[in-house]
Design a protein around this motif. Structure first.
Motif, short mmCIF file in Angstrom:
data_model
loop_
_atom_site.label_atom_id
_atom_site.label_comp_id
_atom_site.label_asym_id
_atom_site.label_seq_id
_atom_site.Cartn_x
_atom_site.Cartn_y
_atom_site.Cartn_z
N LYS A 312 0.86 -1.18 0.00
CA LYS A 312 0.00 0.00 0.00
C LYS A 312 0.90 1.22 0.00
N GLU A 313 0.71 2.05 -1.00
CA GLU A 313 1.53 3.26 -1.08
C GLU A 313 0.81 4.43 -0.45
N LYS A 314 1.45 5.58 -0.52
CA LYS A 314 0.85 6.85 -0.06
C LYS A 314 0.30 6.75 1.36
N GLN A 315 1.10 6.20 2.25
CA GLN A 315 0.66 6.08 3.63
C GLN A 315 1.20 7.25 4.46
N THR A 316 0.40 7.67 5.41
CA THR A 316 0.82 8.71 6.36
C THR A 316 0.96 8.06 7.73
N LEU A 317 2.04 8.39 8.41
CA LEU A 317 2.19 7.95 9.80
C LEU A 317 2.02 9.18 10.68
N LEU A 318 1.04 9.13 11.54
CA LEU A 318 0.75 10.30 12.37
C LEU A 318 0.96 9.91 13.83
N SER A 319 1.76 10.71 14.52
CA SER A 319 2.05 10.37 15.92
C SER A 319 1.53 11.46 16.84
N VAL A 320 0.90 11.03 17.88
CA VAL A 320 0.22 11.93 18.79
C VAL A 320 0.84 11.76 20.17
N SER A 321 1.14 12.88 20.86
CA SER A 321 1.58 12.76 22.25
C SER A 321 0.84 13.80 23.08
N THR A 322 0.73 13.56 24.37
CA THR A 322 -0.02 14.49 25.20
C THR A 322 0.80 15.76 25.42
N LYS A 323 0.11 16.87 25.58
CA LYS A 323 0.83 18.14 25.73
C LYS A 323 1.55 18.23 27.06
N ASP A 324 1.00 17.56 28.08
CA ASP A 324 1.64 17.64 29.41
C ASP A 324 2.54 16.43 29.68
N PHE A 325 2.85 15.69 28.63
CA PHE A 325 3.72 14.51 28.72
C PHE A 325 3.19 13.44 29.67
N SER A 326 1.87 13.46 29.89
CA SER A 326 1.30 12.35 30.65
C SER A 326 1.21 11.13 29.73
N PHE A 327 0.96 10.00 30.33
CA PHE A 327 0.90 8.78 29.53
C PHE A 327 -0.31 8.77 28.61
N ILE A 328 -0.15 8.06 27.49
CA ILE A 328 -1.29 7.83 26.61
C ILE A 328 -2.02 6.61 27.13
N LEU A 355 4.34 7.30 25.73
CA LEU A 355 4.17 8.73 25.48
C LEU A 355 3.61 9.08 24.11
N THR A 356 3.66 8.15 23.19
CA THR A 356 3.09 8.46 21.86
C THR A 356 2.20 7.35 21.36
N PHE A 357 1.28 7.80 20.54
CA PHE A 357 0.36 6.87 19.91
C PHE A 357 0.43 7.15 18.41
N SER A 358 0.75 6.13 17.63
CA SER A 358 0.93 6.36 16.19
C SER A 358 -0.08 5.56 15.39
N VAL A 359 -0.59 6.17 14.34
CA VAL A 359 -1.48 5.45 13.43
C VAL A 359 -1.05 5.69 12.00
N CYS A 360 -1.27 4.68 11.19
CA CYS A 360 -0.92 4.78 9.78
C CYS A 360 -2.20 4.64 8.97
N PHE A 361 -2.35 5.51 7.98
CA PHE A 361 -3.55 5.45 7.12
C PHE A 361 -3.20 6.03 5.77
N GLU A 362 -4.10 5.84 4.81
CA GLU A 362 -3.81 6.33 3.47
C GLU A 362 -3.89 7.84 3.42
N HIS A 363 -2.91 8.44 2.78
CA HIS A 363 -2.84 9.89 2.71
C HIS A 363 -4.02 10.46 1.92
N SER A 364 -4.64 11.49 2.47
CA SER A 364 -5.64 12.22 1.71
C SER A 364 -5.49 13.69 2.09
N GLU A 365 -5.19 14.50 1.08
CA GLU A 365 -4.93 15.91 1.39
C GLU A 365 -6.18 16.60 1.96
N PHE A 366 -7.37 16.10 1.58
CA PHE A 366 -8.59 16.73 2.06
C PHE A 366 -8.77 16.51 3.56
N VAL A 367 -8.32 15.34 3.99
CA VAL A 367 -8.58 14.94 5.37
C VAL A 367 -7.49 15.41 6.33
#
Ligand code: ASP
Ligand code: MG
Length: 430
Positions: A312-328, A355-367
């Motif tokens: 699967k091409e055109k994948q985005t990996l997005l990583s999220v962490s809390t602003k106060d560095f608390s656990f996810i 500290l981080t949660f990452s998800v991978c999904f197909e890239h869409s510029e609209f989203v």
């Protein structure tokens, strides 16, 4: 069993006059059974109609250039198929359909995208089935025409309609005995259906396979054959890998797994109805109809048992962490998923740490930007585009090396049967 078989011919198998003639040759080769023939739109017509719809949606402009291209393409095929005497009336019928498209689009609300889409894009299948039915008459291949909209009954989820199985079964039961009376061949369309109120719906891109499976299920067919431009199900996309191997026998469950991970072999919804009624699915090459192809049926193990690669091409990996560095933790994860779901993101892979949660999904510029804006209200967000997700079923060490060569592995996850690697390609393969 009803001694009925279903055969589905996709866009590539009917993309020219020569291709249509080849379909007729294939159909003439076996004629000892009752058959339902399901056809898609010709060639890339669905994409072309999408362009017409998109322009009406965004600019309220009728895309006359694309419309004319679609018209010329279909007329060109007809001109090669019919002799001059018949051609005049065929062209007139096509002309009428094209007039209808033009008139209809102007009555449709450009902003109601999904409704507009189904109304117009469905013409691809109407055009192909009209030409093929007329051509069957022309060459004396006796058949009856069944408009799929009268049989595939759905809810109102335009562009991704859900089948109303009860109504569909009822409509098919009502007419098919009569349609098969003194007749062995029924021609219908894939992809399209209609709501209770009679509005046109579509089952989602590449949905003709699914339509064929619905007919197979409701008619208790002996088999479904999908005719493709490859010699069967392969263990990888031949456009991406050398030395691909044909899979001769694929258990239903394995086929569902493969399509779940994104193998673009058959529409993912196709298998389940067939499995429920133990209807075998044959995948065969319309270029080499003498070859055996692949069979999908009950069974334990795919034969031959080789690694299966899904890219699967055109994948985005997005990583999220809390602003106060608390656990996810669970509450954060629930919140992140509700935001992903709000934006219609289909998650292909998840990885979490403290500290981080990452998800991978197909890239869409609209989203992407809207999603990030929403997430940033709560979290720090980082992302990486242009990644590839490689899934290998029945992996070996060699297969992993081969699939991930020249690339940096960002995430690797495996269980006993399946490995998934999210990679950043360092050199583009040719
Ligand atoms: N014509 C539709 C599409 O191209 C449906 C299909 O071909 O299966 O998506
Ligand atoms: Mg198609």
């Amino acid at each position: 069993m009803n001694n009925i078989v279903i055969e589905k011919f996709g866009g590539a198998s009917i993309n020219s006059a020569a291709a249509v003639k080849n379909v007729i040759t294939i159909l003439r080769q076996q004629n000892d059974r009752k058959r339902v023939i399901v056809v898609s739109a010709m060639g890339k017509t669905t994409n072309a109609l999408e362009k017409v719809v998109n322009m009406w949606h965004t600019n309220k402009r009728f895309n006359i250039e694309e419309f004319e291209r679609i018209k010329e393409y279909h007329k060109g095929i007809a001109e090669e198929l019919f002799d001059t005497n018949t051609l005049v009336s065929v062209l007139q019928q096509l002309e009428d359909i094209f007039e209808q498209i033009k008139e209809r689009i102007k009555t449709l609300n450009p902003l109601d995208y999904n409704f507009l889409y189904d109304n117009i894009v469905s013409y691809g299948e109407r055009l192909s089935s009209t030409i093929i039915s007329l051509y069957m008459n022309h060459v004396g291949l006796k058949h009856r025409f069944a408009d799929a909209q009268n049989y595939i009954k759905t809810d109102n989820t335009f562009r991704a309609a859900q089948v109303d199985w009860k109504q569909t079964q009822k409509s098919i039961d009502k007419d098919f005995d009569y349609l098969f009376d003194g007749n062995d061949l029924i021609l219908t369309q894939g992809f399209i259906g209609s709501t209770r109120e009679g509005y046109t719906t579509t089952l989602g891109r590449e949905g003709s396979d699914y339509s064929a499976a619905i007919f197979a299920y409701c008619l208790d067919a002996d088999s479904l054959t999908i005719w493709k431009d490859v010699s069967g199900l392969m263990n990888a996309d031949p456009k991406r890998m050398d030395n691909t191997v044909k899979l001769n026998i694929v258990p239903y469950k394995e086929a569902i797994e493969l399509s779940y991970y994104g193998a673009s072999i058959i529409h993912p919804k196709t298998i389940k109805p067939l499995e429920n009624k133990s209807i075998p699915l044959y995948v065969r090459s319309f270029n080499n109809p003498e070859l055996q192809g692949s069979i999908i049926c009950h069974g334990e193990q795919v034969v031959p048992l080789v690694p299966n690669y899904i890219f699967k091409e055109k994948q985005t990996l997005l990583s999220v962490s809390t602003k106060d560095f608390s656990f996810i933790a669970e509450d954060n994860i629930a919140n992140i998923f509700s935001i992903l779901s709000k934006h219609g993101v289909k998650v292909n892979l998840i990885q979490n740490s403290a500290l981080t949660f990452s998800v991978c999904f197909e890239h869409s510029e609209f989203v992407l930007q809207n999603l990030i804006d929403d997430l940033q209200q709560f979290y720090n967000v980082k992302y990486n585009n242009d990644l590839h997700l490689i899934t290998i079923r029945h992996y070996t060490e060699d297969s992993i090396k081969e699939a991930t060569k020249n690339s940096k592995i960002l995430i690797e996850q495996k269980n006993r049967v399946t490995i998934q690697c999210l990679i950043k390609p360092e050199t583009e393969s040719a």
